[in-house]
Write a protein that holds these residues in place. Structure first.
Motif, mmCIF file in Angstrom:
data_model
loop_
_atom_site.group_PDB
_atom_site.id
_atom_site.type_symbol
_atom_site.label_atom_id
_atom_site.label_comp_id
_atom_site.label_asym_id
_atom_site.label_seq_id
_atom_site.Cartn_x
_atom_site.Cartn_y
_atom_site.Cartn_z
ATOM 1 N N THR A 67 1.606 16.796 -8.568
ATOM 2 C CA THR A 67 1.536 15.577 -7.752
ATOM 3 C C THR A 67 0.716 14.503 -8.460
ATOM 4 O OG1 THR A 67 1.472 17.089 -5.876
ATOM 5 C CG2 THR A 67 1.111 14.762 -5.407
ATOM 6 N N GLN A 68 -0.423 14.921 -9.028
ATOM 7 C CA GLN A 68 -1.264 13.955 -9.755
ATOM 8 C C GLN A 68 -0.486 13.330 -10.906
ATOM 9 O OE1 GLN A 68 -4.521 16.529 -10.858
ATOM 10 N NE2 GLN A 68 -5.726 16.011 -9.038
ATOM 11 N N PHE A 85 2.134 8.485 8.611
ATOM 12 C CA PHE A 85 1.343 7.449 7.944
ATOM 13 C C PHE A 85 1.978 6.066 8.101
ATOM 14 C CE2 PHE A 85 -1.315 10.558 5.762
ATOM 15 C CZ PHE A 85 -2.496 9.851 5.605
ATOM 16 N N LYS A 107 0.856 -1.192 0.000
ATOM 17 C CA LYS A 107 0.000 0.000 0.000
ATOM 18 C C LYS A 107 0.896 1.248 0.000
ATOM 19 C CE LYS A 107 -4.032 2.010 2.012
ATOM 20 N NZ LYS A 107 -5.386 1.922 2.165
ATOM 21 N N LEU A 146 4.406 14.026 7.374
ATOM 22 C CA LEU A 146 3.118 13.347 7.202
ATOM 23 C C LEU A 146 3.352 11.900 6.769
ATOM 24 C CD1 LEU A 146 -0.043 13.757 7.181
ATOM 25 C CD2 LEU A 146 0.185 13.949 4.694
ATOM 26 N N LYS A 198 -1.164 3.139 8.305
ATOM 27 C CA LYS A 198 -2.092 3.451 7.211
ATOM 28 C C LYS A 198 -1.462 3.184 5.844
ATOM 29 C CE LYS A 198 -5.223 6.962 9.116
ATOM 30 N NZ LYS A 198 -6.537 6.811 8.481
ATOM 31 N N ALA A 215 1.972 10.849 -9.502
ATOM 32 C CA ALA A 215 1.262 9.655 -9.029
ATOM 33 C C ALA A 215 0.866 8.776 -10.214
ATOM 34 C CB ALA A 215 0.022 10.063 -8.233
ATOM 35 N N ILE A 271 0.716 5.182 -8.686
ATOM 36 C CA ILE A 271 0.236 5.263 -7.301
ATOM 37 C C ILE A 271 -1.221 5.703 -7.334
ATOM 38 C CG2 ILE A 271 0.530 6.388 -5.057
ATOM 39 C CD1 ILE A 271 3.514 6.690 -5.804
ATOM 40 N N ILE A 272 -2.117 4.834 -6.845
ATOM 41 C CA ILE A 272 -3.550 5.111 -6.997
ATOM 42 C C ILE A 272 -4.241 5.414 -5.669
ATOM 43 C CG2 ILE A 272 -3.783 3.746 -9.102
ATOM 44 C CD1 ILE A 272 -4.907 1.488 -7.341
ATOM 45 N N ASP A 273 -3.570 5.142 -4.566
ATOM 46 C CA ASP A 273 -4.215 5.263 -3.266
ATOM 47 C C ASP A 273 -4.130 6.679 -2.703
ATOM 48 O OD1 ASP A 273 -5.543 3.394 -1.370
ATOM 49 O OD2 ASP A 273 -4.248 2.019 -2.469
ATOM 50 N N PHE A 274 -3.482 6.793 -1.541
ATOM 51 C CA PHE A 274 -3.394 8.103 -0.899
ATOM 52 C C PHE A 274 -2.368 8.977 -1.610
ATOM 53 C CE2 PHE A 274 -1.694 11.131 2.183
ATOM 54 C CZ PHE A 274 -2.870 11.795 2.491
ATOM 55 N N VAL A 275 -2.843 10.089 -2.156
ATOM 56 C CA VAL A 275 -1.970 11.040 -2.851
ATOM 57 C C VAL A 275 -2.394 12.427 -2.400
ATOM 58 C CG1 VAL A 275 -1.304 12.000 -5.090
ATOM 59 C CG2 VAL A 275 -1.683 9.538 -4.874
ATOM 60 N N THR A 276 -1.447 13.241 -1.959
ATOM 61 C CA THR A 276 -1.823 14.607 -1.609
ATOM 62 C C THR A 276 -0.658 15.573 -1.799
ATOM 63 O OG1 THR A 276 -3.085 15.955 -0.026
ATOM 64 C CG2 THR A 276 -1.275 14.647 0.880
ATOM 65 N N THR A 277 -0.981 16.860 -1.671
ATOM 66 C CA THR A 277 0.006 17.923 -1.856
ATOM 67 C C THR A 277 -0.060 18.872 -0.669
ATOM 68 O OG1 THR A 277 -0.511 17.804 -4.209
ATOM 69 C CG2 THR A 277 0.844 19.658 -3.495
#
Lengths: 340, 407
Positions: B149-150, B182, B108, B178, B187, B153, B158-164
């Motif tokens: 970021t998208q 995680f 994950k 962060l 997580k 990813a 990477i398809i799960d948790f992605v953020t900026t």
């Protein structure tokens, strides 16, 4: 592990949600494609000297957060976390235009200083003289959900007892027109207007009667429709929830071609009351924070204004609410709420 | 509380198993290391942006053009990558490769990236043409900060948790923090963390209005420092739970052993005189790592070379370490201040310091700041280094500290 409860929910939006005790008792109809928030008298929340420098988003964020803290009776939170998709686009445009117009000469710093994405969280901290954890998420349609996930993690892992979290976006004056132009050129573009707003929440590990628990939140960057259904089923089973337990399913439906994701997800809950809200709030990257606001009000007041109903009838007490949002077929999020 | 064996068992350790970087001093970890060892800075005149400040500033540019990056990344001609996204994908790909990840979906995996300018490099070029020129309208969608970021990813699968994250100049440090949280919470098993920022006319002019940009090579912690050199860079680290790294028989480069985020709550852009935010970040990070100030062997300082930051940070360092300030240096005179990427760039340098057991020099330093009398390390220095503390502070009072430890 602690539980995470919502102690206050406040929204400045394109509806009368801020300076009213009622819950969407009168709907403001909008006929334009770009709708501004209904602004309160900010002087009640912000000093005149600060107010002069603040752009719309900062004003909305500071006022909404101030009221959220007041309702939760919390002078100082232990973390301040915001999400914003476009950030301080007003001041960004202002500084960019003065660079272009004056060919990089005679510039003043104010709009540059206030253009960074973390301005809202920073101004909240500055106003409260609050030196705690401070973070800002800027990830498109997951900006608010990322902030909420961080806030939720703070509470359940006991990193903080209470957290101020919110989503905020302002329309701005120029870039939004380019975005609208592209949207108009797309087949199956948005059917709801573009909007703006700020919704802030105080989360806490303290429980009180009838309070609302954030049971779980999950974000997924990309998924096919079939993959999304599998993830949603998994999300429910991981939280020991059957589809029939959900009393209201709140979607971020906005009329564009990607609503098929919501249609597909809704097939899991054929008997469930199906709610929508973006026709009231307008679409923007953090519109889902308005979605969370209306979900908390439904749970709190145990009423469902007609304007929110997409399908089904409000017949029974509402205890469990599931929110699902996505933007243009990516950046999916599930939020599971439960009234205690 | 001392770092006892018992504490280590309680929470999973966060292992760094890969890193990638592109900066003014090189397009790879190896070339950055080489420049750091040779005291060769990457600061010079700006060549890639058309600005009137050409002769009035020095910057740390990445030496690859957009065309070269597009070709290296094998992107299609009609791509809508901003320079921020190009640099980001270049470094993130290198980090994943360095970590020996063959199948990204085997565990994950998340992605947390930081940026301040996002797609500004294209927006500032095309703002007035968006309406009329269909060819460049593709860049409207790449303006927002989440776009780079998208793209990273999607390219990495990477398809799960992605953020900026965007907290000005502390952004990447918050991304690393962060990611570590995680991993510790279980997580995520694995997370790619870091940041990317391209140079833009917007930031050059912004810092120009604040009058904190130097016309010369910047001099962190020097009494006569007169401002920063802006830079551009991207850097990413692969964080994994230690159990998985061991199970996969992977080399562990270092550990993330502590982190903290605090706010100075003093002024939108200036740091407080007593460095309160910086003090809180360092103090909380030490507590988070269960370490004492004496356990820190090297501080990779924020050290932007602005009069305000370096004094405020020096005061905060003295408040934490009192009369036993460990070896410290700012590496910003090598790379320039790379804004949202800085925390990740300096985390990579901190890992190199741990691996090579060296303190990198604070180049261009001559005279101590009279108020504090602190003298950074000015020549490459070999030393036993167990723990490195790395600071990143930003506009909005955002102050964050990481502690990285030897594998």
């Amino acid at each position: 592990m602690k539980n995470c409860y919502i102690h206050s929910a406040v929204s400045i939006s394109t509806q009368n949600t801020f300076e009213t005790k009622g819950f969407l008792t009168e709907i403001v109809e909008h006929s334009t494609k770009k709708i501004e928030a209904i602004h309160p008298n900010y002087k009640n929340f912000i000093s005149p000297s600060s107010l002069r420098r603040m752009a719309t988003g900062v004003k909305m964020g500071v006022a909404a957060s101030s009221k959220a803290l007041e309702i939760a009776n919390l002078p100082q939170p232990e973390a301040i976390i915001t999400g914003t998709g476009m950030g301080c686009i007003e001041d960004t445009e202002k500084f960019l235009n003065s660079i272009i117009a004056n060919k990089e000469k005679f510039l003043t710093p104010t709009s540059f200083i206030q253009s960074t994405h973390n301005t809202v969280a920073a101004q909240i901290a500055l106003g409260l003289k609050c030196k705690v954890y401070n973070n800002t998420y800027v990830h498109g349609g997951l900006s608010f959900e990322s902030a909420l996930l961080d806030a939720h993690m703070h509470i359940i892992q006991d990193e903080a007892k209470n957290v101020l979290v919110g989503g905020v976006d302002e329309l701005g004056n120029e870039f939004i027109d380019h975005v609208m132009m592209m949207e108009n050129n797309t087949e199956n573009g948005l059917k709801v207007p573009f909007g703006e707003g700020a919704s802030f929440f105080v989360l806490s590990s303290d429980k009180f009667e009838n309070c609302i628990k954030i049971k779980a939140i999950e974000t997924i960057s990309s998924a096919s429709k079939e993959g999304l259904i599998l993830r949603l089923k998994l999300f429910l089973s991981q939280n020991n929830i059957g589809p029939k337990t959900i009393d209201a399913f709140v979607t971020g439906q906005n009329g564009d071609g990607f609503d098929t994701y919501y249609d597909k997800a809704s097939t899991l809950f054929p008997e469930t009351l199906n709610l929508h809200y973006k026709h009231l709030s307008g679409e923007f990257y953090t519109a889902s924070s308005f979605g969370l606001f209306i979900a908390t009000q439904v749970l709190k007041h145990q009423t469902v204004p007609k304007s929110l109903i997409n399908q089904g009838e409000f017949t029974k007490p509402i205890k469990t609410v599931l929110l699902y949002n996505q933007f243009k077929g990516r950046d999916h999020s599930f939020i599971l709420l439960e009234r205690q | 509380m001392p770092n006892t064996e018992l504490n280590k068992i309680k929470t999973p350790r966060v292992a760094i198993t890969g890193m990638g970087i592109i900066s003014a001093i090189g397009n790879s970890v190896e070339s950055n290391k080489k420049a750091l060892f040779a005291s060769e800075n990457g600061i010079g005149n700006i060549t890639l942006i058309n600005t009137i400040h050409l002769d009035a500033i020095k910057v740390g540019e990445v030496k690859l053009s957009n065309e070269a990056l597009i070709s290296a990344l094998q992107l299609s001609e009609n791509n809508n990558f901003s320079r921020t996204a190009l640099l980001g994908l270049f470094a993130a790909k290198a980090a994943v490769k360095n970590s020996g990840i063959k199948d990204i979906s085997a565990y994950k995996t998340g992605l947390i990236s930081a940026t301040t300018v996002g797609g500004m490099d294209k927006t500032e070029l095309y703002l007035k043409q968006f309406e009329s020129n269909p060819k460049i309208q593709k860049y409207i969608a790449s303006h927002h900060a989440g776009d780079s970021t998208q793209k990273i990813a999607d390219a990495l699968g990477i398809i799960d948790f992605v953020t900026t994250i965007s907290t000005a100049c502390s952004s990447a440090t918050n991304a690393i923090m962060l990611g570590a949280r995680f991993i510790k919470s279980g997580k995520l098993d694995r997370v790619i963390v870091g940041g990317t920022d391209a140079l833009s006319k917007f930031t050059i002019n912004g810092f120009k209005t604040l009058m904190i940009q130097s016309e010369e090579l910047c001099k962190p912690f020097d009494a006569n420092r007169n401002g920063l050199n802006l830079g551009e860079a991207a850097a990413y680290l692969v964080l994994e739970s230690e159990q998985i790294a061991i199970k996969e028989n992977k080399p562990i480069l270092a550990y993330v052993s502590g982190y903290a985020n605090a706010n100075d709550a003093f002024h939108q852009t200036a740091s407080s005189h007593n460095g309160e935010g910086a003090f809180l970040a360092m103090d909380k990070a030490l507590q988070n790592a269960s370490l004492l100030p004496r356990d820190i062997n090297y501080i990779n300082a924020h050290g932007t070379a602005t009069p305000n930051n370096d004094l405020s940070e020096s005061v905060a360092i003295k408040r934490i370490f009192e009369d036993k300030v460990p070896d410290f240096s700012s590496t910003k005179a090598f790379t320039g201040h790379t804004l949202a990427a800085a925390g990740a760039v300096e985390a990579v340098f901190s890992v190199l310091a741990l691996q090579e057991q060296v303190v990198f020099p604070n180049i261009n330093f001559e005279t101590e700041i009279p108020e504090t009398g602190l003298k950074p390390v000015t020549e490459l220095k070999r030393n036993q280094i167990q723990n490195v503390l790395s600071n990143s502070f930003g506009f909005g009072g955002n102050c964050s500290t990481l502690i990285l430890s030897k594998a």
